[in-house]
Design an enzyme around this catalytic site. Structure first.
Site, PDB file in Angstrom:
ATOM      1  N   ASP A  78       0.844  -1.198   0.000  1.00  0.00           N
ATOM      2  CA  ASP A  78       0.000   0.000   0.000  1.00  0.00           C
ATOM      3  C   ASP A  78       0.886   1.257   0.000  1.00  0.00           C
ATOM      4  O   ASP A  78       1.861   1.318  -0.746  1.00  0.00           O
ATOM      5  CB  ASP A  78      -0.955  -0.051   1.211  1.00  0.00           C
ATOM      6  CG  ASP A  78      -2.090   0.941   1.116  1.00  0.00           C
ATOM      7  OD1 ASP A  78      -3.109   0.626   0.486  1.00  0.00           O
ATOM      8  OD2 ASP A  78      -1.948   2.052   1.670  1.00  0.00           O
ATOM      9  N   TYR A 127      -2.907  11.080   1.430  1.00  0.00           N
ATOM     10  CA  TYR A 127      -3.462  11.071   0.069  1.00  0.00           C
ATOM     11  C   TYR A 127      -3.347  12.464  -0.542  1.00  0.00           C
ATOM     12  O   TYR A 127      -2.936  12.625  -1.690  1.00  0.00           O
ATOM     13  CB  TYR A 127      -4.919  10.607   0.080  1.00  0.00           C
ATOM     14  CG  TYR A 127      -5.070   9.139   0.410  1.00  0.00           C
ATOM     15  CD1 TYR A 127      -5.259   8.192  -0.587  1.00  0.00           C
ATOM     16  CD2 TYR A 127      -5.017   8.685   1.733  1.00  0.00           C
ATOM     17  CE1 TYR A 127      -5.383   6.839  -0.289  1.00  0.00           C
ATOM     18  CE2 TYR A 127      -5.142   7.337   2.038  1.00  0.00           C
ATOM     19  CZ  TYR A 127      -5.316   6.419   1.022  1.00  0.00           C
ATOM     20  OH  TYR A 127      -5.429   5.082   1.323  1.00  0.00           O
ATOM     21  N   HIS A 151      -4.898  -7.600  -0.346  1.00  0.00           N
ATOM     22  CA  HIS A 151      -4.131  -6.376  -0.113  1.00  0.00           C
ATOM     23  C   HIS A 151      -3.351  -6.377   1.201  1.00  0.00           C
ATOM     24  O   HIS A 151      -2.309  -5.760   1.294  1.00  0.00           O
ATOM     25  CB  HIS A 151      -5.111  -5.206  -0.150  1.00  0.00           C
ATOM     26  CG  HIS A 151      -4.471  -3.868  -0.152  1.00  0.00           C
ATOM     27  ND1 HIS A 151      -3.693  -3.423  -1.188  1.00  0.00           N
ATOM     28  CD2 HIS A 151      -4.475  -2.860   0.756  1.00  0.00           C
ATOM     29  CE1 HIS A 151      -3.269  -2.189  -0.921  1.00  0.00           C
ATOM     30  NE2 HIS A 151      -3.729  -1.835   0.259  1.00  0.00           N
TER      31      HIS A 151
END
Ligand SMILES: *[C@@H]1O[C@H](CO)[C@@H](O)[C@H](O)[C@H]1NC(C)=O
Ligand SMILES: *[C@@H]1O[C@H](CO)[C@@H](O)[C@H](O)[C@H]1NC(C)=O
Ligand SMILES: *[C@@H]1O[C@H](CO)[C@@H](O)[C@H](O)[C@H]1NC(C)=O
Length: 464
Positions: free
Chosen positions: A224, A373, A430
């Site tokens: 990630d 982000y 993930h």
């Protein structure tokens, strides 16, 4: 129609990112000594490494229980919608009651403290990290490995895998000292007070952390955001990073995207960039992108208006639970949305998933965590150009079947020409270290074994 708009938005984003990359002449590298804490903390920065214990304060627990018990009635889900509209609220009472009444705070605190934790101040940020030193007989080589998690994970993802990696020396011939920091703003690491702390800047923080601990060269592992951070670490410090193992394929190099789009819709070209048995992980392009658009709305919001979301999820633990667990559900398996319980019980206990929520909740870290982000997915970061620089660091890519994205060797080599090999799985998602710790650990150890061969060849050459 919504999907069509989604595709257009997504493609526009991707292309604008690529265009700004082409325009950037040379890279603007992040500063090695940038200061992310309050200005007035500079003068008396404490650079010691302090042992740290996780503590659930009584006051925090009381407040948390009150909020869990007093949430407003949830809106029932639409018939048969399962997780397709988001967290299925038929499940919410179960989770909320478990957290308030059955989650044993004392036992889970003990669980979290089973490994040694520390804090140290790097560039104005109090950085929390877990450090597992293997106990080995004299003469066994111990190599350092930095492991980086992402969002919405934490250092807890590695509790099962860490001992498997750390003390496998009887099989591998070397032992591994594992360092797992909390990303700045995530849980026990403090967040920045000013703008600009993106993945490349975090890479610098982590490199400085390794130097503080005493490791001038080291191996790295990431999934990630951890993988994005490690890609930057490899790019910025190719002489210090001895090898990079990634379980989330990232390459924002222009060549990677060009290769991908070039494969559409020309079958002959597709065969050049991906072996036929793996082609369905990349093509048809429209299907792959539709899947991404359908599941990545959270990313756009977090990249643009993180603080607004933060007000809601810092205030409501049931909201935080629904938001994070839905993301986890989808990230483990995209098909989990068609299940009533979101497939959340397949790999994890309720305790394990709530432990991870606790890291965010008790530190009021939701807002500071999602700012990664906004700080990374922007034109400043893209224009900085770090992503488009190739790195010579030996690289190993672990690709789980249900990972959010697959990139073929031809695509990865646009960024990592020294891709040694891949581990391709017919299972897993993930959060691989958390889901399948044995499989994850084995791949990491195989990769490090190969990295070490490359390193010893290099040393031999220098000596000649
Ligand atoms: C919670 O965990 C503690 C420590 O492991 C244990 O002593 C206690 O009995 C547990 N409480 C309950 C209600 O199970
Ligand atoms: C919703 O979940 C149930 C039970 O898991 C399943 O039988 C049903 O097919 C699912 N609905 C959809 C639309 O996938
Ligand atoms: C890469 O790994 C696969 C097994 O995962 C193995 O079959 C293959 O020989 C390896 N290739 C190289 C060049 O080492």
């Amino acid at each position: 129609m919504n999907k069509l708009i989604g595709i257009i938005v997504f493609c526009t984003l991707v292309f604008s990112v690529q265009n700004s990359m082409i325009e950037s002449d040379s890279a603007t590298l992040p500063k090695i000594d940038a200061w992310w804490g309050p200005e007035d903390g500079k003068a008396n920065q404490d650079t010691s490494i302090r042992p740290f214990k996780i503590k659930f304060e009584e006051e925090m627990i009381t407040d948390l229980r009150y909020r869990l018990k007093n949430h407003r009635p949830v809106t029932p889900p639409l018939e048969g919608s399962n997780f397709t509209y988001g967290f299925n609220t038929n499940n919410l009472e179960n989770w909320v009651n478990y957290w308030a009444d059955s989650y044993n705070f004392t036992a889970r605190e003990e669980f979290m403290n089973q490994f040694p934790h520390f804090k140290t101040n790097i560039q104005g940020l109090d950085i929390h990290f877990m450090r597992i030193k293997p106990e080995v007989p004299e003469g066994v080589e111990v190599i350092p490995l930095l492991i980086s998690h992402g969002w919405p994970g934490s250092f807890l993802e590695f509790y099962k895998a860490a001992p498997l990696i750390s003390e496998a020396y009887e099989k591998t011939g070397f032992a591994v000292e594992i360092i797992v920091p909390s990303l700045p703003g995530f849980g026990f690491s403090s967040g920045a007070v000013r703008q600009g702390l993106g993945a490349s800047e975090i890479a610098v923080v982590f490199r400085n952390l390794m130097h503080r601990i005493g490791h001038k060269t080291f191996y790295i592992q990431g999934g990630d955001w951890g993988s994005v951070i490690c890609a930057s670490l490899s790019t910025l410090f190719p002489d210090e990073v001895l090898g990079f193992h990634s379980n989330f394929a990232v390459s924002y190099a222009i060549g990677t995207w060009a290769t991908w789009f070039g494969g559409f819709p020309n079958k002959a070209f597709q065969d050049l960039i991906v072996q036929p048995s793996m082609a369905n992980r990349l093509f048809p392009l429209a299907t792959v992108f539709l899947g991404t658009v359908a599941e990545s709305g959270y990313m756009h919001l977090q990249a643009t208006k993180p603080d607004t979301l933060g007000v809601a999820f810092s205030d409501s633990p049931s909201g935080l639970l629904a938001y994070i667990l839905q993301t986890v559900s989808g990230a483990i398996r995209s098909t989990n949305k068609n299940r009533e319980d979101g497939g959340l019980y397949d790999y994890f206990t309720q305790d394990e998933l709530i432990d991870n929520l606790m890291v965010y909740w008790m530190n009021n870290a939701f807002t500071t965590s999602i700012r990664i982000y906004a700080e990374s997915l922007n034109t400043r970061n893209v224009n900085a150009g770090v992503h488009s620089i190739k790195t010579t660091v030996p690289y190993w890519s672990l690709q789980a079947l249900n990972e959010l994205r697959y990139l073929s060797p031809a695509m990865l080599k646009q960024k990592f020409p020294n891709l040694l090999n891949q581990t391709i799985l017919d299972d897993g998602g993930h959060f691989l270290a958390w889901e399948l710790p044995e499989v994850f650990s084995e791949s990491v150890l195989t990769a490090i074994t190969e990295f070490k061969k490359v390193q010893s060849n290099r040393i031999c050459k220098v000596e000649l």
